[in-house]
Design a protein around this motif. Structure first.
Motif, short mmCIF file in Angstrom:
data_model
loop_
_atom_site.label_atom_id
_atom_site.label_comp_id
_atom_site.label_asym_id
_atom_site.label_seq_id
_atom_site.Cartn_x
_atom_site.Cartn_y
_atom_site.Cartn_z
N THR A 534 0.84 -1.30 -0.06
CA THR A 534 -0.07 0.05 0.06
C THR A 534 0.75 1.23 -0.12
N GLY A 545 -5.48 0.78 2.91
CA GLY A 545 -5.09 -0.67 2.46
C GLY A 545 -6.11 -1.47 1.71
N LEU A 676 -2.15 -3.33 5.68
CA LEU A 676 -1.35 -2.43 5.04
C LEU A 676 -0.62 -3.23 3.90
#
Length: 855
Positions: A534, A545, A676
């Motif tokens: 991300t 994310g 993430l």
């Protein structure tokens, strides 16, 4: 004496010009940073004033409100209460969110900006406080309609009537909307600062951004005629809800501009600051050498002053007066150059981000002016102080004699150099033995200073070796001898280049070591063939994310074996101390993560974690003095502090050091629920490219998420190192530029000093080409000497720092970038040739008879 000093100074204008240039370079970067910050700040202040020109009072989240969980909101009833105030002419609620990202209709990819926010808002229709006005079409009236700014339309290749896909961060999905119109900012501007803006029907925006209708993130108030902004603020203050504060329009604009200026100041300081420091540091050597040579050439003149009755203080003062005048001129020109840099930088930055800021001219506050003169004059006077003392100590009769005065012994210089170098080496050893960075850094600094001071001792052995390589023929040997006969001058001239090369060589060793470490670690310990990343410039982890449903969809992609989603918190405080440097992670199954990353248990067990349990790496475990089974208080991004029990310790590696891992349930306390990163291992025989395509289809609705194989992960890490090294290489360019000026200045001054010698050489048969080659060889010897000394010192310091980082598990290997170092030497040799062109040309064209008769 003052008149004599001024006449002497003006008679040597050419000889002092390059010293002035060194001051100009240092001061220009320093003042340019402040001018750029102030000028951009003034433009943003004008921008906020123009877009909020109808706002008399703004009600916005306070600092406490921004940190609160959940974020407080203003209700429709409170908006109505504000509208009923006697001093209020009109009131409007604000509905907005960031991270609302449109997709390009041509290629289907998310539209990006150069750091500007991507904003979504809610509208009901024409609003006296609205930032934008319709350029064509109509305002949205249903849930599937939007209005976009003209800049957003250009970025997404869309127009009124088109269907546009938009990512909505609060619901973590992309939806399609019909564009009912395009809008522009006041003054027919497409954009303010390169941002994208999408406006939804207000009720839909409230439900999407805040979870229900009738909620607002702020409010704007306009005052009735005769009511001041302060009076209206006093009226609205009692009904402002907790977590909000009321400001006058003027104060709100000033605060917004100050916030932007603080960010700009940090950027420009960190970008321009190192250039200014390097330029000033190497400029000191250039100015010192210039005054040192000038004083040596004026020995007879200064001795004559002493013989005519001038005191020690008068002779010293005359040299320092020249230094002050040179400093004033250099500082003035440097300030003007800094203003030019600020003007050019302001235009370049606004063009880069696509901003259409209102003009505000160039803003020059008192800070850059004061700094320019204080730093410029101070550096020049300090650099000239030793030559000034040396000038005053010349015995009158000895100085007036036409005899050869050999270079002074290097005994005192050796003692001073050892005073710095010996403690520096001791601190280096202490830092390496104790794996402590603090003594290592101080030791590096002292060692560097010691080598700089001791460099004249190294001139004859090291420069002599260089001379054997480049000193071909009689002209070459003469050039080498010229470089060696005054080791102080050669060392000081080469020091400017040595500083830059030392910095770059040390950084190159660290960068190459990090690159090799990352490559080895990822290839050996990361068992994932597909990596989901991300872009963290879009917001904090958790708020950007991909959601859990996307993780489940990835698990269903054909060929996928295991998926490890990583949730990250960078704000979690552990054991009432600062957040772990490497971060606080959470995952849904530590046992799968253990196998994916080849994590080795040092104590306890790396099993699937239960609520209230956690594991940490060995470095964190040792440094914090924990014991297995101990309960540790952890304060996550939101919610109350909780106790977590340590159930396992894993081996520290460069990618898992100063970290800890929590169970999936802890994500409720992170900044947001989104993962993430994701790491995907494949079934035996699975097609990696096919799996990457499948995962990309899953992540297509999440514009900040990218998918790639393991090489993409390596490229991402390497790109960070390349960016850092790129900045360092630009610093080297600045050092080389000033070093060129130093060599050029030294050679020009030495030609004046050796005029009779050059005439004699020409008289005995040395032709013009031979003179040019002699001067060129001398220049190359000085340049390569400085470069080699810088490489030796930089590689040593870089290796020492890398060794300390290996002990702390940040690195696994010390790598020397030999190719880069060879390039540095070649660049130095070329720089030496370039620096010699003008002095060599002047030396070759001296009139032989006049040169022989030169006094």
């Amino acid at each position: 004496m003052l008149r004599a000093s001024l006449k002497s100074l003006f008679s040597r204008k050419l000889r002092l010009t390059l010293a002035i240039v060194a001051i100009v370079l240092g001061v220009s970067f320093l003042s340019g940073a402040f001018v750029l910050t102030d000028s951009l700040g003034a433009r943003f202040e004008r921008l906020f004033t123009s877009i909020n020109q109808n706002v008399d009072v703004q009600v916005a989240l306070s600092d406490d409100g921004q940190d609160a969980d959940p974020t407080p909101r203003i209700t429709q009833a409170q908006i109505d209460a504000m509208a009923a105030l006697p001093g209020a002419r009109s009131v409007s609620g604000d509905v907005s969110a960031v991270g609302v990202i449109p997709f390009d209709r041509e290629d289907g990819k998310p539209a990006t900006t150069s750091g500007a926010p991507q904003i979504g808002g809610g509208v009901l229709g024409d609003d006296p406080f609205a930032l934008v006005q319709l350029a064509d079409g109509r305002w949205p009236s249903t849930d599937d309609e939007i209005v976009i700014t003209r800049y957003t339309a250009n970025q997404t290749h869309s127009a009124t009537g088109d269907r546009l896909r938009v990512f909505l961060p609060e619901v973590n999905e992309a939806r399609e909307f019909t564009i009912t119109g395009t809008a522009v900012y006041d003054g027919d501007r497409d954009s303010l600062a390169g941002e994208t803006l999408i406006l939804f029907e207000e009720g839909f925006a409230q439900r999407t951004f805040y979870g229900q209708e009738g909620l607002f993130s702020g409010a704007y108030l306009g005052a009735r005629d005769g009511v001041t902004q302060e009076q209206l603020r006093e009226q609205v203050a009692p009904i402002v809800p907790d977590g909000f504060e009321a400001k006058t329009g003027e104060q709100a604009n000033e605060d917004a501009a100050s916030e932007v200026q603080a960010g700009l100041s940090a950027i420009t300081t960190y970008f321009f600051g190192p250039f200014a420091i390097v330029a000033l540091l190497v400029g000191i050597f250039l100015i010192f050498n210039t005054f040192n040579i000038l004083v040596a050439q004026r020995a007879s003149e200064l001795a004559l002053f002493r013989a005519m009755g001038a005191s020690w203080g008068q002779v010293t003062g005359s040299v320092l007066i020249e230094a002050v005048l040179v400093g004033v001129v250099g500082s003035t020109l440097g300030l003007l150059a800094g203003i030019g840099l600020g003007l050019g930088g302001s235009a370049a930055l606004t063009s880069l981000i696509g901003a259409q800021l209102p003009g505000a001219g160039i803003t020059v506050s008192a800070t850059p002016v004061i700094l320019a003169y204080v730093v410029g004059i101070l550096v020049t006077v300090v650099s000239a102080f030793v030559p000034a003392i040396r000038a005053s100590s010349v015995p009158p009769l000895a100085a007036m004699r036409e005899v050869n005065r050999p270079d002074k012994p290097l005994k005192a210089l050796t003692i001073v150099g050892l005073v710095f170098a010996v403690p520096g080496i001791a601190l280096l050893i202490l830092g390496l033995v104790g794996s402590s960075l603090t003594p290592l850094l101080f030791g590096s600094l002292l060692t560097f200073l010691g080598v700089v001071i001791l460099s004249p001792l190294l001139t004859r052995p090291l420069a002599g070796v260089i001379g054997r390589v480049v000193g071909w023929g009689m002209s070459g040997r003469l050039g080498v001898r010229n470089a060696l006969r005054n080791p102080r001058r050669t060392a000081v001239t080469a020091a400017a280049l040595m500083i830059g090369v030392t910095l770059v060589s040390a950084a190159s060793v660290l960068g190459e070591s990090f690159t090799r470490t990352i490559d080895q670690t990822i290839n050996q310990s990361v068992g994932a063939e597909v990596i989901i990343q991300t872009n963290t410039t879009g917001g904090p982890p958790g708020e950007i994310g991909f959601p859990d449903r996307a993780t489940e969809q990835v698990r269903a992609v054909p060929g996928v074996d295991q998926v490890v989603p990583l949730y990250v918190s960078i704000e979690a405080r552990v054991d009432n101390a600062a957040p772990p440097f490497g971060g606080t992670f959470a995952t849904d199954d530590l046992a799968v993560m253990r196998d994916m990353f080849s994590m080795k248990a040092v104590e306890g067990d790396l099993r699937t974690l239960q609520p209230g349990e956690f594991v940490a790496d060995e470095n964190t475990f040792d440094s914090r003095g924990w014991e297995l089974g101990q309960s540790v208080p952890i304060q996550l991004d939101k919610g109350a502090e909780q106790q977590y029990r340590l159930v396992g310790v894993y081996e520290s590696t460069p990618i898992w050091t100063d970290t800890l891992v929590l169970p999936k349930q802890a994500v409720a306390g992170f900044a947001g629920p989104l993962a993430l990163q994701g790491y995907v291992s494949l079934d035996d025989g699975a097609d990696t490219d096919a799996v990457v395509d499948g995962v990309e289809r899953v992540m297509a609705d999440y514009p900040l998420v990218t998918v790639g194989d393991r090489s993409a992960l390596l490229d991402q890490f390497d790109s960070f190192i390349d960016i850092a090294l790129g900045i360092i290489y630009v610093l080297l360019g600045v050092a080389i530029l000033i070093a060129l000026l130093g060599i050029l200045n030294t050679l020009l001054l030495s030609i004046f000093e050796r005029t009779r010698e050059l005439g004699l050489l020409r008289a005995v048969g040395l032709n013009r080409r031979g003179v040019m080659r002699m001067v060129g060889t001398e220049s190359v010897v000085m340049a390569v000497f400085g470069c080699l000394l810088g490489i030796i010192l930089g590689v040593g310091l870089g290796a020492a720092l890398s060794s300390a980082l290996i002990e702390r598990d940040f690195l696994t290997v010390i790598a020397i970038p030999w190719v880069s170092l060879i390039v540095f030497v070649v660049v130095a040799a070329v720089a030496g040739v370039l620096a010699a062109l003008w002095p060599a040309w002047r030396a070759a064209r001296l009139n032989v008879l006049q040169a022989i008769a030169y006094e």
